[in-house]
Scaffold this active site. Structure first.
Site, short mmCIF file in Angstrom:
data_model
loop_
_atom_site.label_atom_id
_atom_site.label_comp_id
_atom_site.label_asym_id
_atom_site.label_seq_id
_atom_site.Cartn_x
_atom_site.Cartn_y
_atom_site.Cartn_z
CG HIS A 1 0.72 2.94 12.56
ND1 HIS A 1 -0.65 2.81 12.59
CD2 HIS A 1 1.12 2.37 11.40
CE1 HIS A 1 -1.06 2.17 11.50
NE2 HIS A 1 0.00 1.89 10.77
CD GLU B 1 -3.07 -1.52 5.27
OE1 GLU B 1 -3.11 -2.54 5.98
OE2 GLU B 1 -2.73 -0.41 5.73
CD GLU B 2 -1.67 2.60 7.40
OE1 GLU B 2 -2.33 2.17 8.37
OE2 GLU B 2 -0.46 2.37 7.25
CG ASP C 1 2.58 0.40 7.82
OD1 ASP C 1 2.17 -0.04 6.74
OD2 ASP C 1 1.86 0.50 8.84
CG HIS D 1 -0.49 0.03 2.53
ND1 HIS D 1 -0.28 1.21 3.21
CD2 HIS D 1 -0.16 -0.96 3.39
CE1 HIS D 1 0.14 0.92 4.43
NE2 HIS D 1 0.24 -0.36 4.58
CG ASP E 1 1.54 -3.76 5.15
OD1 ASP E 1 2.39 -2.90 5.48
OD2 ASP E 1 0.32 -3.53 5.17
ZN LIG Z 1 0.77 -1.36 6.38
#
Ligand SMILES: [Zn+2]
Length: 346
Positions: free
Chosen positions: A322, A222-223, A188, A71, A242
């Protein structure tokens, strides 16, 4: 042919991808970058209605088509309202760790195409003034964006063209050290996007055909949970690339490729996961098999949407996901090898 890792190619891909702000829903520039790459490789490219990008590579076996996805969308913020003092109240896009955003630089993108810089602060930012400067919880209600503009009222901010619904993108602070440490936000999952583009680059340059037809898919939501909810009907098997989780009792480190057996959405395909583990063993890769405690992937989205596919999840180990993330070129190399040997059936 054996895979050859080219660090400079991947480093350039990472730096270029990171320089394009692409929170979920504002990914058109990142997908355009991928489209340009496809054109340069002379591979067919298509864009789905919701904006996902697909690069097609024909295989030796024309009957089967598999999907490989990553993603391109990232976490971000959006203007929720403009305060009477000219500061911006925000809402999260995806799930950034808010305390990690304290004092980070950001940009506000208006719908007219203007870009303003600013900084994210807590509402108790000064140690000499606020008793709770250090202890105040960092939440959407206690943080705000202060623009680098001389504005003191809501009206003055509105005059800049800023309004509710504008995207706020925070600085990824991308650094790649000489010895191969990669520090950046949004590893990510842009690290995996770079991994996939790097593999395509290697295969095109060396005229290597994959075993099956491959649709390399780059998802854009995706998030927020529905990135790969749609995949083309001819795909029978989906390899999701991922970030791999690191921490607690997990086996993975920043030097490994992670193979996920199960996450919050349930177990991944037993056979396919087993094949990937066998492949990692065969090529003596640094790998780890793990259970991700708080995680769902684009493969989960595709399965939930009802696609009758086998799906597996792998990716480079990423520390502090994150937040301000960290990985290494070693993990990138290991991940590229696993995907490459899977695609070429070696
Ligand atoms: Zn991810």
């Amino acid at each position: 042919m054996e895979f050859q890792f080219k660090q400079d190619v991947v480093a350039t891909l990472i730096q270029e991808l990171m320089a394009i702000d692409s929170p979920s829903g504002y990914t058109q520039n990142a997908i355009a970058y991928i489209e340009n790459k496809a054109n340069a490789y002379q591979l067919p490219f298509m864009r789905t209605h919701k904006g996902n990008g697909i690069i097609y590579m024909p295989g030796r076996n024309a009957k089967t088509t598999i999907g490989v996805c990553a993603h391109v969308d990232t976490l971000g913020l959006m203007v929720r309202s403009i305060k009477s003092n000219g500061r911006l109240c925000f809402t999260k896009v995806g799930g950034p760790i808010l305390p990690s955003l304290d004092s980070e630089w950001c940009k506000v993108y208006t719908r007219e195409g203007k870009v303003y810089s600013g900084t994210i602060y807590s509402t108790s930012p000064a140690a000499h003034v606020f008793k709770d400067a250090a202890s105040k919880e960092r939440t959407e209600d206690t943080m705000e964006v202060i623009l680098d503009e001389k504005v003191k009222s809501k009206e003055e901010v509105e005059k800049l063209g800023i309004q509710t619904g504008d995207y706020i993108c925070f600085d990824p602070k991308t650094t790649i050290t000489e010895n191969g440490f990669i520090k950046s936000r949004f590893l990510d999952d842009k690290l995996s996007v770079a991994i996939i583009l790097g593999i395509i680059d290697f295969m095109v340059e060396n005229h290597i055909q994959p075993e099956n037809n491959v649709k390399f898919m780059f998802s854009t939501y995706e998030e927020v949970g529905h990135g790969m909810a749609y995949i083309p009907e001819d795909i029978t098997e989906l390899l999701c690339v991922d970030m791999g989780c690191i921490g607690q009792d997990l086996n993975c480190s920043e030097y490994d490729v992670s193979i996920c057996a199960k996450d919050s959405s349930g177990p991944y395909d037993y056979q396919m996961t087993g094949d990937l583990i066998a492949l990692a063993k065969k090529h003596q890769l640094q790998y780890a098999v793990d259970i991700y405690p708080y995680y769902g992937s684009d493969a989960s989205a595709a399965l939930r949407a009802g696609h009758d596919i086998r799906a597996a999840l792998i990716g480079p180990g990423v520390f502090a996901s994150h937040g301000y993330e960290r990985s290494t070129m070693e993990a990138v190399d290991q991940s590229m090898q696993l995907v490459y040997y899977y695609l070429t059936n070696q």
